[in-house]
Scaffold this active site. Structure first.
Site, PDB file in Angstrom:
ATOM      1  N   GLU A 244      30.177  56.603  42.775  1.00  0.00           N
ATOM      2  CA  GLU A 244      31.109  55.525  43.133  1.00  0.00           C
ATOM      3  C   GLU A 244      31.962  55.280  41.898  1.00  0.00           C
ATOM      4  O   GLU A 244      31.440  54.870  40.855  1.00  0.00           O
ATOM      5  CB  GLU A 244      30.362  54.257  43.544  1.00  0.00           C
ATOM      6  CG  GLU A 244      31.291  53.166  44.027  1.00  0.00           C
ATOM      7  CD  GLU A 244      30.685  51.790  43.893  1.00  0.00           C
ATOM      8  OE1 GLU A 244      31.388  50.886  43.398  1.00  0.00           O
ATOM      9  OE2 GLU A 244      29.500  51.619  44.249  1.00  0.00           O
ATOM     10  N   CYS A 281      33.872  46.545  41.645  1.00  0.00           N
ATOM     11  CA  CYS A 281      34.487  47.753  42.201  1.00  0.00           C
ATOM     12  C   CYS A 281      35.307  47.438  43.443  1.00  0.00           C
ATOM     13  O   CYS A 281      36.195  48.209  43.825  1.00  0.00           O
ATOM     14  CB  CYS A 281      33.428  48.789  42.526  1.00  0.00           C
ATOM     15  SG  CYS A 281      32.096  48.170  43.566  1.00  0.00           S
TER      16      CYS A 281
END
Length: 506
Positions: A244, A281
């Site tokens: 990620e 994020c």
């Protein structure tokens, strides 16, 4: 080399009582984890579920100490960290429920019989653990995406031993949370080396390159993730690398939404982009607003909200440095206008930044830096005068984890939702993206550069699928089959039998 920790709020550094893990030590640890893999994978599902619940309980027993340590190493504040630890414990218990349910095994049975292509043998298929999983903790979530995070919980739920690489931004917290997991493993009678922890930059490289590791989960920056991903694929035996990485996460405000809720959206966006100092994020980094009076209202509310905020403590020296470099690059784009943040940051503290640019300029060559993620409290406002111009600007932006749309009344903006499906892993209407719930339906992953594998998620029940691989059993006797595929279904799990879904044991 001794491991050190730094308090980002004060700059104070102290030496911890353990050292970085050498490459040879990593190899030994990975080999021990591999030796544990067969035993661990063979344990009953109910035992595995109880192990996960025991880990949650041990973390809760140490909650006071863990929160204090994490606050010292991250300056994220006790309320935020207490909530994150609760989420982390819930996540372990959630995966215990996923294991108990058994559907993750995707068990399927086709009895022998005739078909249009001729006789077919007895075929049975299920998913099995991949083996040892390497886990890289992230800097911004010392619990939920670190040592006791979702990658660890889902890998253990899949039946895979884990070797976790601690993040250098919070090594003491990493060691303390690991001790809680290790206690739970010992009390549960888990095979030795079911859970393992390593420290240091070189240890991370050795972990990815170890022949005993079957897959890796990573949360971090695009450059670091790309480097490790390349190493995973350059091995003699390449392995899956689930990274990620970075996402700018666009948020679109339609004309009608701006007219109806300008102040609400502007204030809400300010809170979302600065949540956790913008070190999420899922931070919305791109705000698409119409070029009219209503759009001006959104910007006014956003600017006023940001100017009322003080400075933020960043997670580490490297995060603060990268934020300063990134925002300086954004400021250098000739067509961009700085709306908020014309100040100089000090040490690990940073103020919010906001830039504005016209949609056509945003999509033009030379504005690439504005289309990329900059980790921290910064966002770019893109002004559009038509939906054709909006589409071009959205297509120029990078694909991402999330795609948000604020519409108004009975607006039919299905084209925006459909566009979001093409460009992100989660599409949100009339909401901000910074919350990521642990649930059966959550998708936390998207096209590159947000992740290295767009068909995977790092949050939610489906994240367990990363650590499993399918195996078919042909003409194997009932007593030699795994329990999940035996005729009598002793586990009582949902299965597909001769093409028909059977929810539970008959």
């Amino acid at each position: 080399m001794a491991v050190t920790t730094t308090n980002p709020a004060t700059g104070a550094t102290r030496v911890l009582d353990f050292e970085e893990t050498t490459s040879s030590q990593v190899q030994e640890i990975c080999e021990q984890a591999m030796d544990a893999a067969e035993d661990f994978a063979a344990r009953p599902l109910m035992w595995r579920a109880e192990l996960l619940r025991a880990m949650a309980s041990e973390l809760e027993l140490d909650a006071e100490q863990l929160v204090a340590l994490a606050d010292e190493e991250t300056a994220l504040g006790r309320p935020r960290l207490e909530g994150e630890l609760r989420r982390t414990c819930f996540q372990f218990r959630f995966f215990a429920d996923v294991v108990t349910d058994g559907a993750f095994l995707a068990a399927s049975i086709d009895h022998a019989g005739d078909s249009p292509m001729g006789p077919l043998p007895d075929l049975r298929r299920m998913k099995v653990p991949m083996g040892v999983v390497g886990v890289f903790g992230s800097s911004n979530f010392p619990f939920a995406f670190s040592v006791p995070g979702g990658d660890t919980a889902s890998a253990l739920a899949a039946g895979c031993p884990v070797v976790i690489k601690a993040h250098p931004a919070h090594p003491a917290t990493s060691a303390a949370t690991f001790r809680a997991l290790e206690r739970a493993a010992l009390k549960s009678g888990a095979p030795q080396a079911t859970v393992n922890l390593v420290h240091g930059f070189d240890a991370g490289i050795a972990l990815v390159e170890s022949s005993h590791v079957s897959a890796v989960g990573f949360t971090g920056s695009v450059p670091a993730g790309r480097s490790l991903w390349q190493r995973a694929n350059a091995r003699a035996t390449p392995i899956p690398f689930y990274g990620e990485l970075g996402a700018a996460n666009p948020l679109v405000v339609t004309v009608r939404a701006a007219r109806e809720r300008a102040e609400e959206i502007g204030k809400g966006f300010a809170g979302s982009m600065t949540l956790g100092a913008g070190q999420f994020c899922t931070k919305p980094g791109l705000l698409f607003v119409p070029t009219d009076a209503a759009g001006d209202g959104v910007i006014t509310a956003l600017v006023e909200s940001l100017e009322a905020l003080g400075t933020f403590v960043m997670l580490s020296d490297s995060v603060a440095h990268n934020f300063q470099v990134g925002t300086a690059s954004m400021r250098s784009v000739d067509t961009a206008r700085a709306l908020v943040g014309d100040v100089t940051d000090e040490q690990l503290r940073a103020s919010a930044r906001l830039f504005e640019i016209d949609a056509d300029d945003f999509a033009a060559p030379g504005a690439e830096v504005l289309r990329e993620e900059c980790f921290g409290p910064v966002a770019v406002v893109i002004r559009y005068s038509s939906y054709e111009q909006l589409r071009r600007a959205l297509m120029a932006s990078e694909r991402s984890l999330t795609f948000s749309v604020f519409n108004g009344g009975d607006d039919d903006e299905s084209w925006l939702v459909n566009l979001g499906v093409q460009r992100a892993g989660r599409v949100i209407v009339n909401g901000f993206p910074t919350g990521v719930g642990v649930s059966w339906s959550m998708q936390h992953g998207g096209p590159w550069p947000s992740t290295t594998s767009s068909n995977a998620t790092s949050v939610g029940a489906a994240s367990i699928e990363r650590w499993l691989r399918p195996v078919a059993f042909q003409s194997v006797s009932n007593t030699d089959l795994p329990l999940a595929l035996r005729e009598e279904n002793p586990l009582g799990i949902p299965r597909r039998v001769d093409g028909v879904e059977v929810l539970r044991r008959r």
